[in-house]
Design a protein around this motif. Structure first.
Motif, PDB file in Angstrom:
ATOM      1  N   GLY A 162      -4.887  11.731   0.180  1.00 24.28           N
ATOM      2  CA  GLY A 162      -4.723  10.189  -0.926  1.00 24.28           C
ATOM      3  C   GLY A 162      -3.566  10.859  -0.587  1.00 24.28           C
ATOM      4  O   GLY A 162      -2.632   9.675  -0.204  1.00 24.28           O
ATOM      5  N   PRO A 163      -2.655  11.926  -1.053  1.00 22.67           N
ATOM      6  CA  PRO A 163      -1.557  11.716  -1.999  1.00 22.67           C
ATOM      7  C   PRO A 163      -0.748  12.297  -0.821  1.00 22.67           C
ATOM      8  O   PRO A 163       0.707  11.425  -1.014  1.00 22.67           O
ATOM      9  N   ALA A 164      -1.172  12.857   0.687  1.00 21.97           N
ATOM     10  CA  ALA A 164      -0.200  12.919   1.766  1.00 21.97           C
ATOM     11  C   ALA A 164      -0.134  11.671   2.331  1.00 21.97           C
ATOM     12  O   ALA A 164       1.258  11.238   3.080  1.00 21.97           O
ATOM     13  N   LEU A 165      -1.089  10.698   2.508  1.00 20.17           N
ATOM     14  CA  LEU A 165      -0.999   9.852   3.341  1.00 20.17           C
ATOM     15  C   LEU A 165      -0.075   8.763   2.436  1.00 20.17           C
ATOM     16  O   LEU A 165       0.546   7.879   2.356  1.00 20.17           O
ATOM     17  N   GLY A 166      -1.043   9.035   1.283  1.00 20.93           N
ATOM     18  CA  GLY A 166       0.231   7.705   0.066  1.00 20.93           C
ATOM     19  C   GLY A 166       1.434   8.040   0.130  1.00 20.93           C
ATOM     20  O   GLY A 166       2.387   6.917   0.009  1.00 20.93           O
TER      21      GLY A 166
ATOM     22  N   PHE B 184       2.935   5.755   2.890  1.00 23.83           N
ATOM     23  CA  PHE B 184       2.724   4.668   3.025  1.00 23.83           C
ATOM     24  C   PHE B 184       4.030   4.110   2.001  1.00 23.83           C
ATOM     25  O   PHE B 184       4.159   3.329   2.192  1.00 23.83           O
ATOM     26  N   GLY B 185       3.981   5.530   1.079  1.00 19.93           N
ATOM     27  CA  GLY B 185       4.781   4.670  -0.125  1.00 19.93           C
ATOM     28  C   GLY B 185       4.066   3.930  -1.089  1.00 19.93           C
ATOM     29  O   GLY B 185       4.599   3.517  -1.329  1.00 19.93           O
ATOM     30  N   VAL B 186       3.349   4.846  -0.699  1.00 21.44           N
ATOM     31  CA  VAL B 186       2.747   3.813  -2.147  1.00 21.44           C
ATOM     32  C   VAL B 186       1.377   5.184  -2.758  1.00 21.44           C
ATOM     33  O   VAL B 186       1.773   5.886  -2.662  1.00 21.44           O
ATOM     34  N   SER B 187       1.151   4.392  -4.123  1.00 20.66           N
ATOM     35  CA  SER B 187       0.354   5.919  -5.166  1.00 20.66           C
ATOM     36  C   SER B 187      -0.439   6.274  -4.320  1.00 20.66           C
ATOM     37  O   SER B 187      -1.186   6.090  -3.420  1.00 20.66           O
ATOM     38  N   ALA B 188      -2.082   7.161  -4.864  1.00 22.61           N
ATOM     39  CA  ALA B 188      -2.547   8.046  -3.605  1.00 22.61           C
ATOM     40  C   ALA B 188      -3.403   7.103  -4.043  1.00 22.61           C
ATOM     41  O   ALA B 188      -5.170   6.881  -3.056  1.00 22.61           O
ATOM     42  N   THR B 189      -3.979   6.036  -4.661  1.00 22.29           N
ATOM     43  CA  THR B 189      -4.677   5.006  -5.237  1.00 22.29           C
ATOM     44  C   THR B 189      -5.428   4.228  -4.393  1.00 22.29           C
ATOM     45  O   THR B 189      -6.983   4.200  -4.547  1.00 22.29           O
ATOM     46  N   PRO B 190      -4.776   3.309  -4.041  1.00 24.75           N
ATOM     47  CA  PRO B 190      -5.295   2.578  -2.696  1.00 24.75           C
ATOM     48  C   PRO B 190      -5.418   3.259  -1.588  1.00 24.75           C
ATOM     49  O   PRO B 190      -6.243   2.559  -0.989  1.00 24.75           O
ATOM     50  N   VAL B 191      -4.862   4.227  -1.159  1.00 25.92           N
ATOM     51  CA  VAL B 191      -5.328   5.023   0.138  1.00 25.92           C
ATOM     52  C   VAL B 191      -6.691   5.466  -0.583  1.00 25.92           C
ATOM     53  O   VAL B 191      -7.715   5.681   0.651  1.00 25.92           O
ATOM     54  N   ARG B 192      -6.894   5.974  -1.312  1.00 27.78           N
ATOM     55  CA  ARG B 192      -8.409   6.403  -1.812  1.00 27.78           C
ATOM     56  C   ARG B 192      -9.353   5.711  -1.259  1.00 27.78           C
ATOM     57  O   ARG B 192     -10.278   5.278  -1.257  1.00 27.78           O
ATOM     58  N   GLU B 193      -8.842   4.484  -1.564  1.00 23.12           N
ATOM     59  CA  GLU B 193     -10.061   3.031  -2.729  1.00 23.12           C
ATOM     60  C   GLU B 193     -10.272   2.650  -0.977  1.00 23.12           C
ATOM     61  O   GLU B 193     -11.342   2.095  -0.541  1.00 23.12           O
ATOM     62  N   ALA B 194      -9.055   2.431  -0.178  1.00 23.74           N
ATOM     63  CA  ALA B 194      -9.438   2.384   1.659  1.00 23.74           C
ATOM     64  C   ALA B 194      -9.971   3.092   1.998  1.00 23.74           C
ATOM     65  O   ALA B 194     -11.062   2.357   3.105  1.00 23.74           O
ATOM     66  N   MET B 195      -9.634   4.496   1.436  1.00 19.97           N
ATOM     67  CA  MET B 195     -10.555   5.509   2.558  1.00 19.97           C
ATOM     68  C   MET B 195     -12.298   5.340   1.584  1.00 19.97           C
ATOM     69  O   MET B 195     -12.993   5.797   2.590  1.00 19.97           O
TER      70      MET B 195
ATOM     71  N   GLU C 119      11.082  -3.110   0.488  1.00 19.49           N
ATOM     72  CA  GLU C 119      11.994  -2.801   0.046  1.00 19.49           C
ATOM     73  C   GLU C 119      11.723  -2.300  -1.698  1.00 19.49           C
ATOM     74  O   GLU C 119      12.360  -1.845  -2.036  1.00 19.49           O
ATOM     75  N   HIS C 120      10.613  -2.922  -2.193  1.00 11.88           N
ATOM     76  CA  HIS C 120      10.184  -1.749  -2.907  1.00 11.88           C
ATOM     77  C   HIS C 120       9.140  -1.478  -2.917  1.00 11.88           C
ATOM     78  O   HIS C 120       7.718  -1.597  -3.471  1.00 11.88           O
ATOM     79  N   PRO C 121       8.962  -0.027  -2.367  1.00 11.53           N
ATOM     80  CA  PRO C 121       7.656   0.823  -2.676  1.00 11.53           C
ATOM     81  C   PRO C 121       7.213   0.558  -4.109  1.00 11.53           C
ATOM     82  O   PRO C 121       7.823   1.120  -4.356  1.00 11.53           O
ATOM     83  N   VAL C 122       6.171   1.376  -3.902  1.00 16.69           N
ATOM     84  CA  VAL C 122       4.841   1.686  -5.237  1.00 16.69           C
ATOM     85  C   VAL C 122       5.359   3.509  -5.248  1.00 16.69           C
ATOM     86  O   VAL C 122       5.440   3.713  -4.025  1.00 16.69           O
ATOM     87  N   PRO C 123       5.673   3.232  -6.147  1.00 13.43           N
ATOM     88  CA  PRO C 123       5.934   4.990  -6.494  1.00 13.43           C
ATOM     89  C   PRO C 123       5.312   5.808  -5.844  1.00 13.43           C
ATOM     90  O   PRO C 123       3.946   5.434  -6.444  1.00 13.43           O
ATOM     91  N   THR C 124       5.390   6.538  -5.122  1.00  9.31           N
ATOM     92  CA  THR C 124       4.200   8.070  -4.622  1.00  9.31           C
ATOM     93  C   THR C 124       3.670   8.861  -5.577  1.00  9.31           C
ATOM     94  O   THR C 124       4.336   9.304  -6.989  1.00  9.31           O
ATOM     95  N   GLU C 125       2.022   9.212  -5.979  1.00 11.33           N
ATOM     96  CA  GLU C 125       1.297  10.173  -7.038  1.00 11.33           C
ATOM     97  C   GLU C 125       1.229  10.960  -5.758  1.00 11.33           C
ATOM     98  O   GLU C 125       0.266  11.922  -6.486  1.00 11.33           O
ATOM     99  N   ALA C 126       2.230  11.661  -5.342  1.00  9.90           N
ATOM    100  CA  ALA C 126       1.199  12.417  -4.110  1.00  9.90           C
ATOM    101  C   ALA C 126       1.682  14.253  -5.048  1.00  9.90           C
ATOM    102  O   ALA C 126       0.715  14.833  -5.335  1.00  9.90           O
ATOM    103  N   GLU C 127       2.508  14.460  -6.333  1.00 10.81           N
ATOM    104  CA  GLU C 127       2.643  15.870  -6.786  1.00 10.81           C
ATOM    105  C   GLU C 127       2.177  14.828  -7.630  1.00 10.81           C
ATOM    106  O   GLU C 127       1.996  16.871  -8.468  1.00 10.81           O
TER     107      GLU C 127
END
Length: 242
Positions: A69-73, A76-87, A11-19
């Motif tokens: 990363g930003p698009a997937l983030g 997921f409702g998260v910033s791009a950073t954890p997506v990039r780290e996972a990738m 219920e509390h997603p991390v803000p996205t950094e897509a923009e």
């Protein structure tokens, strides 16, 4: 990705950094649509990695396509950073390649590469399981029945990502009895790579998963009985059909 395999709703997603992460010269390609899902704040990177791995197994991340990363983030409702780290971890595992200022391309598999993986896994696991069959007591094998049951339940549900996870867990539990952590780590990496589907491959049927899970049960019974010829035949057949 798949809610049945990963309970990641928050219920509390991390803000996205897509923009805040546009690629030079314009936005990075988003790639084909991936089912949206939000993840918990706790261990975000780990949960994103698990969800991306499940998407690879399920064929939701398409070989040859580029994902940013930003698009997937955002999905997921998260910033791009954890997506990039996972990738980046998936790049180390050979699943994707990093494209500077563009994102990540899912690598294309070939039938030959899968056959080579099956051969290497057989060379590693067959002799180890035969050695364990000669020495491991029955009570220790009996303790692995819940792991076998987990594969059967995931197969019956037709849940491919959950089955892939249960499949790796069973093989890992057996190999861990050898007391060699490096062996377990290498075997798990090979196993994970073997689970990524070929491009354009038909969706795995529930009946195929059920048959594969039945081989786990038969293998456990052969290990308990110390029936070495049957153990060897089952393991080789299991890899041949992987």
């Amino acid at each position: 990705m798949r809610e049945a395999a990963h309970a990641l709703v928050s219920e509390h997603p991390v803000p996205t950094e897509a923009e805040a992460d546009p690629a030079p010269g314009g936005p990075a390609p988003a790639g084909p649509p991936v089912p949206a899902q939000r993840v918990l704040r706790h261990s975000v990177r780990s949960q994103v990695l698990d969800a991306l791995r499940a998407a690879l197994v399920a064929g939701e991340l398409v070989p040859g396509e580029i994902y940013s990363g930003p698009a997937l983030g955002e999905r997921f409702g998260v910033s791009a950073t954890p997506v990039r780290e996972a990738m980046q971890q998936l790049a180390l595992e050979g699943a994707v390649e990093c494209l500077p200022n563009r994102g990540f391309r899912v690598l294309t598999r070939t039938a030959r590469s899968l056959a080579e993986l099956a051969e290497v896994r057989s060379l590693i696991e067959v002799p180890v399981m035969l050695r364990l069959a000669r020495s491991v007591p029955v009570a220790t094998w009996e303790a692995l029945r819940p792991a076998v049951l987990a594969t059967a339940e995931a197969a019956a549900a037709g849940d491919l990502p959950a089955y892939a996870e249960a499949d790796r867990a069973f093989h890992g539990a057996v190999l861990s009895l050898a007391g060699n952590a490096q062996l377990v780590r290498i075997a798990e990496e090979l196993h994970r790579r073997a689970q990524w589907p070929l491009p354009g491959a038909p969706r795995v049927r529930r009946a195929d998963l059920v048959a594969d899970a039945a081989e786990h049960s038969a293998l456990l019974e052969a290990l308990i009985a110390r029936d070495l010829p049957v153990v060897e035949a089952l393991v080789r057949e299991h890899f041949a059909g992987a």
